[in-house]
Every structure is written in structure tokens, then in C-alpha cells.
Enzyme design. Structure first.
Site, PDB file in Angstrom:
ATOM      1  N   HIS A  89       0.844  -1.208   0.000  1.00  0.00           N
ATOM      2  CA  HIS A  89       0.000   0.000   0.000  1.00  0.00           C
ATOM      3  C   HIS A  89       0.873   1.250   0.000  1.00  0.00           C
ATOM      4  O   HIS A  89       1.545   1.556   0.989  1.00  0.00           O
ATOM      5  CB  HIS A  89      -0.924   0.017   1.225  1.00  0.00           C
ATOM      6  N   HIS A 130       1.453   5.427  -2.051  1.00  0.00           N
ATOM      7  CA  HIS A 130       0.944   6.492  -2.933  1.00  0.00           C
ATOM      8  C   HIS A 130       2.139   7.114  -3.632  1.00  0.00           C
ATOM      9  O   HIS A 130       2.706   8.102  -3.165  1.00  0.00           O
ATOM     10  CB  HIS A 130       0.174   7.548  -2.132  1.00  0.00           C
ATOM     11  N   GLN A 136      -9.550   9.417  -5.294  1.00  0.00           N
ATOM     12  CA  GLN A 136      -9.199  10.025  -3.999  1.00  0.00           C
ATOM     13  C   GLN A 136     -10.282  10.956  -3.446  1.00  0.00           C
ATOM     14  O   GLN A 136     -10.541  10.987  -2.253  1.00  0.00           O
ATOM     15  CB  GLN A 136      -7.887  10.809  -4.165  1.00  0.00           C
ATOM     16  N   HIS A 179      -9.292   1.759  -0.024  1.00  0.00           N
ATOM     17  CA  HIS A 179      -9.175   2.460   1.246  1.00  0.00           C
ATOM     18  C   HIS A 179     -10.537   2.278   1.911  1.00  0.00           C
ATOM     19  O   HIS A 179     -11.562   2.619   1.318  1.00  0.00           O
ATOM     20  CB  HIS A 179      -8.917   3.946   1.013  1.00  0.00           C
ATOM     21  N   GLU A 196     -11.006   4.480   6.836  1.00  0.00           N
ATOM     22  CA  GLU A 196      -9.832   5.125   7.432  1.00  0.00           C
ATOM     23  C   GLU A 196     -10.332   6.321   8.228  1.00  0.00           C
ATOM     24  O   GLU A 196     -10.222   7.484   7.823  1.00  0.00           O
ATOM     25  CB  GLU A 196      -8.831   5.558   6.348  1.00  0.00           C
ATOM     26  N   ASP A 223       2.258   3.164   2.940  1.00  0.00           N
ATOM     27  CA  ASP A 223       1.308   4.235   2.625  1.00  0.00           C
ATOM     28  C   ASP A 223       1.978   5.509   2.097  1.00  0.00           C
ATOM     29  O   ASP A 223       1.701   5.919   0.985  1.00  0.00           O
ATOM     30  CB  ASP A 223       0.436   4.556   3.857  1.00  0.00           C
TER      31      ASP A 223
HETATM   32 FE   FE2 Z   1      -3.470   5.124   1.419  1.00  0.00          FE
END
Ligand code: FE2
Length: 429
Positions: free
Chosen positions: A57, A59, A152, A210, A213, A309
Site C-alpha cells: 500500500h 501512494h 481520492q 481504502h 480510514e 502508505d
Molecule cells: Fe493510502
């Protein structure tokens, strides 16, 4: 005659004194005292040879952008998302490629062999998608990069996010992502899961969302994700990333929820560094930990791998592509302190994450790809304790990065001494 050989290695399963021979990019022998020659040989000197670290995971489109255009003052997920919204329109495809390649250099040197990166699909130009598809090509000999189409700003909350996410998949993005807890309502969150899982089912793709979260115990999208996985026959092909609301949920509800996740064979990807930093920001004291119920999920049989992440981006100012940092934090936040639990944390950044990513030919066994790291530690627990130095990185039976041994300055009996940090083996239980 081997192309490449490692002599006298310790392996994660506890075997010691092992030789590993490779030919044509494949491990063709793992045994003691191999007598055949190799074109290139390294002596492990009894240290740990492990399969590559796997980051399930990340970005990459945001990495190394720290401070551009400004820093995250509140430290929250939501300010991070709005800060990223400020950066998106001003960054170029070349900017993203340049930052990503710099990060990949770092990741290779830290022994990461595969990364699953989410890529934002909300902008009409799909800058991140174009950039990371190019990066994926350029780094293929060093890192396996999987891309997740990630709306996103919300599949229904952002104009054209659904259309652009489909365009991203048409362009070659591998996996379907989502962010149900960021949609406007719980019902739109559930609808986004249904729509995205149907897209994955029609296209034969994996799903990695996701999911929840948030510290809101009523954020129960993982329930819908498990339901849709089961309904569409996607068992084993879906991962829920973060799942932090589970930390705050009522125990009775969780006692029903975890068996549903097990039944649907949904995998879990907690991201310990980021969530201990981002979650609990609305709490005074006691302040909640920002990690899902790792022990309970694992014990119930949910395949669980830790992700990193973020590294130096709108959400997290630190990081150095070190999956042992990730394991170290996951271990602490989850209080996974028994010898078995600590060893499991090493699996959470290697074998478990490789299985979640459906990587082929992974692992230290005959017939697997000749990809592995030599670490300056005797075993996986010591590797986590020391965040062990990477001495050699091998890919396709070829040495692609190496470091010399690192000595630490320690004070023993009041006298300064130079010692090998890996020389302190713990006494066995
Ligand atoms: Fe993430």
C-alpha cells in the site's frame, strides 16, 4: 555451474548454514555445502537471507512532495487530502515521474521488490496515471509495480471520478480502488463499493479499497466490501486497506464482522506508520491508537500485510522506504511482542503482502525467482529490532545493490567499543 550463489545464509524459517544457487534468474538449489561453482558468489557469513520486502500500500504519485505547496498543519487525513488537492493542478506529469523514480531508487536500495501504489484518478488529465504507467515500465527490471485506480476525492463526490477511474483502467491500471468513507453519505459509500466491485468483476481485476480510514465506529464499509466480494464471487481477490474504524467499533459488532471478512476471504492492509500519526486527532485523552485489530484479524485467518502508505508527502513528513520501520511500528501499536508475534510482523512485510498482491514466483524456495536480500541480522526478529542494514539486494540472480557492514558505537562497561549490531543474539526461549 550457477550464475550466482550465496554461501552460509540463515533463512527466515530458522535454517542455518544454507547455500542458495541461482541460474537464469531462478533459485535452482537451496541446501548445505553446495560444491558446484558459480560465476559470482557472496558469503552471507551466517546472516539472514530473506525474500524481498513487499509494500502492498503506497501512494507513489504523492511521494517526496513534502512542503509543496505547503505543510500539513493539523496533521489530519482531511487536511492532507485538501493539501494534495492544491498540489494536483500545479504539478506536471514530469514532476511525478521524477519524484517517483527517485523514490524507486531508494526503495530498491532498501530491498523492496514490489509495490502496490494507489494512483489518483480524479483529475481529467489523469496526470498520475500517465506518469506511473511510464514509471512502471522504466522500473520493471527492479521493482514490480502494481497500480490501483483510486478516486481520492470520492467516486460520487468528485465530478467525473467514475468516468476517469474507468478511463484509468482502460489505460492499463491494474486494480480497482475506492474510498467509501469519504463519499458524501454512508449510502453513497456503500453504492461506490457495489459499483467498483462490479467493475472489477466484469474486468477480472483485483480490488483494493481504502476502507474506513476514520475513527468513526459507525464507519462500517468493510461490511459492504465483504458482502459485495461474496456476492460477486471475488473471494481472495479483494483487500481492505487501513480499516481503522474497526479499532473504535463495539466489540459485539466486531465479533460478527470478522467472521464475515474471513468468509469473504477479504485481505487486510493496515498502514501502521501513517495511521498512528493520523488517527485519534480529535481525541483528547485517552487517545485511540490508529490501527485496526491486527491480532484479531490474523488469528481469525485474515491474510494481513503491513503497508507503508506514505513517504514525505501531504500526509506524512517522514519515511525512507524501510519496510522494517513499518513492521517495527505495527509490532508496537499492535502489542505483538511474543517471539511468534514479532516473527509474524516480518511476514507481514514479506510473504503475506506478496500473497495479497498475487505475486508469482515469490519466496526462498527451489523454482522461485532469484530475488532476495541479505540483511545484517541473524533472524527476522533481530532484523526488525535493528531495522537491519541491507548488505546485498539480488534480483533475477543479479546483485543490484550492496552496502558494507555497518558497525555501531556502543558503550560496554563504560568503555566505548565498536561492535557489529548483529552480534547480539538473544538467548532462545
Ligand atoms: Fe493510502
Amino acid at each position: 555451474m550457477f550464475d550466482f550463489m550465496v554461501k552460509n545464509a540463515s533463512l527466515p524459517d530458522g535454517k542455518v548454514g544454507m547455500d542458495v544457487g541461482c541460474k537464469n534468474g531462478i533459485i535452482t538449489a537451496i541446501e548445505r555445502n553446495i560444491s558446484a561453482e558459480a560465476k559470482e558468489t557472496i558469503d552471507a557469513d551466517g546472516l539472514l537471507l530473506a525474500p524481498p520486502f513487499i509494500d502492498p500500500h503506497f501512494h507513489m504519485d504523492a511521494t517526496l512532495s513534502l512542503g509543496t505547496p505547503r505543510l500539513n498543519k493539523s496533521g489530519t487525513l482531511l487536511e492532507g487530502i485538501s493539501l494534495w488537492g492544491e498540489l494536483k493542478p500545479v504539478q506536471t506529469i514530469d514532476d511525478i515521474i521524477e519524484r517517483s523514480l527517485r523514490y524507486c531508487d531508494l526503495a530498491v536500495s532498501m530491498g523492496i521488490g514490489a509495490i502496490r501504489s494507489h494512483v489518483d484518478t480524479c483529475d481529467d488529465e489523469l496526470k498520475g496515471v500517465q506518469a506511473l504507467l511510464e514509471v512502471k515500465k522504466q522500473i520493471k527490471d527492479y521493482i514490480d509495480l502494481q497500480l490501483v485506480a483510486f478516486p481520492q476525492d470520492g467516486l460520487y463526490r468528485a465530478p467525473k471520478a467514475l468516468e476517469n477511474t474507468i478511463r484509468a483502467l482502460d489505460l492499463g491500471v491494474d486494480i480497482v480502488g475506492g474510498i467509501p468513507h469519504f463519499e458524501r453519505t454512508m449510502s453513497e459509500g456503500a453504492q461506490s463499493i457495489k459499483t467498483l466491485c462490479e467493475i472489477a468483476s466484469e474486468r477480472g481485476l483485483l480490488v483494493d479499497m481504502h476502507c474506513d480510514e476514520t475513527d468513526d465506529p459507525m464507519s462500517r464499509h468493510i461490511e459492504s466490501l465483504a458482502y459485495e466480494t461474496q456476492r460477486l464471487g471475488l473471494q481472495g481477490r479483494v483487500a481492505g486497506s487501513h480499516l481503522t474504524s474497526m479499532h473504535s467499533m463495539d466489540n459485539y459488532y466486531v465479533s460478527k464482522l470478522i467472521p464475515l471478512i474471513v468468509e469473504a476471504e477479504v485481505h487486510a492492509i493496515p498502514n501502521p506508520l501513517i495511521n498512528i500519526m493520523l488517527q485519534g486527532r480529535h481525541d483528547t485523552y485517552p487517545k485511540r491508537r490508529g490501527q485496526t485489530r491486527v491480532r484479531e484479524l490474523r488469528d481469525a485467518g485474515v491474510l494481513t500485510g503491513f503497508g507503508s502508505d506514505c513517504v514525505m508527502d501531504p500526509w506524512y513528513s517522514l519515511g525512507k522506504a524501510d519496510m522494517l520501520d513499518v513492521a517495527f511500528m505495527g509490532l508496537h501499536v499492535g502489542q505483538l511482542s511474543s517471539r511468534e508475534d514479532m516473527a509474524w510482523c516480518f511476514e507481514a512485510v514479506t510473504t503475506n503482502s506478496a500473497s495479497i498482491m498475487h505475486l508469482e514466483g515469490y519466496g526462498l524456495s527451489k523454482g522461485s525467482k532469484a530475488n532476495f536480500n541479505l540483511l545484517q541480522a541473524k533472524d527476522p526478529i533481530e532484523a526488525i529490532r535493528l531495522r537491519a542494514h541491507r548488505l546485498a539486494i539480488v534480483r533475477g540472480g543479479r546483485l543490484i545493490a550492496k552496502n558494507t557492514h555497518l558497525a555501531a558505537n556502543l558503550f560496554i562497561d563504560g568503555r566505548p567499543d565498536i561492535v557489529d549490531p548483529a552480534s547480539y543474539a538473544p538467548s532462545q526461549d
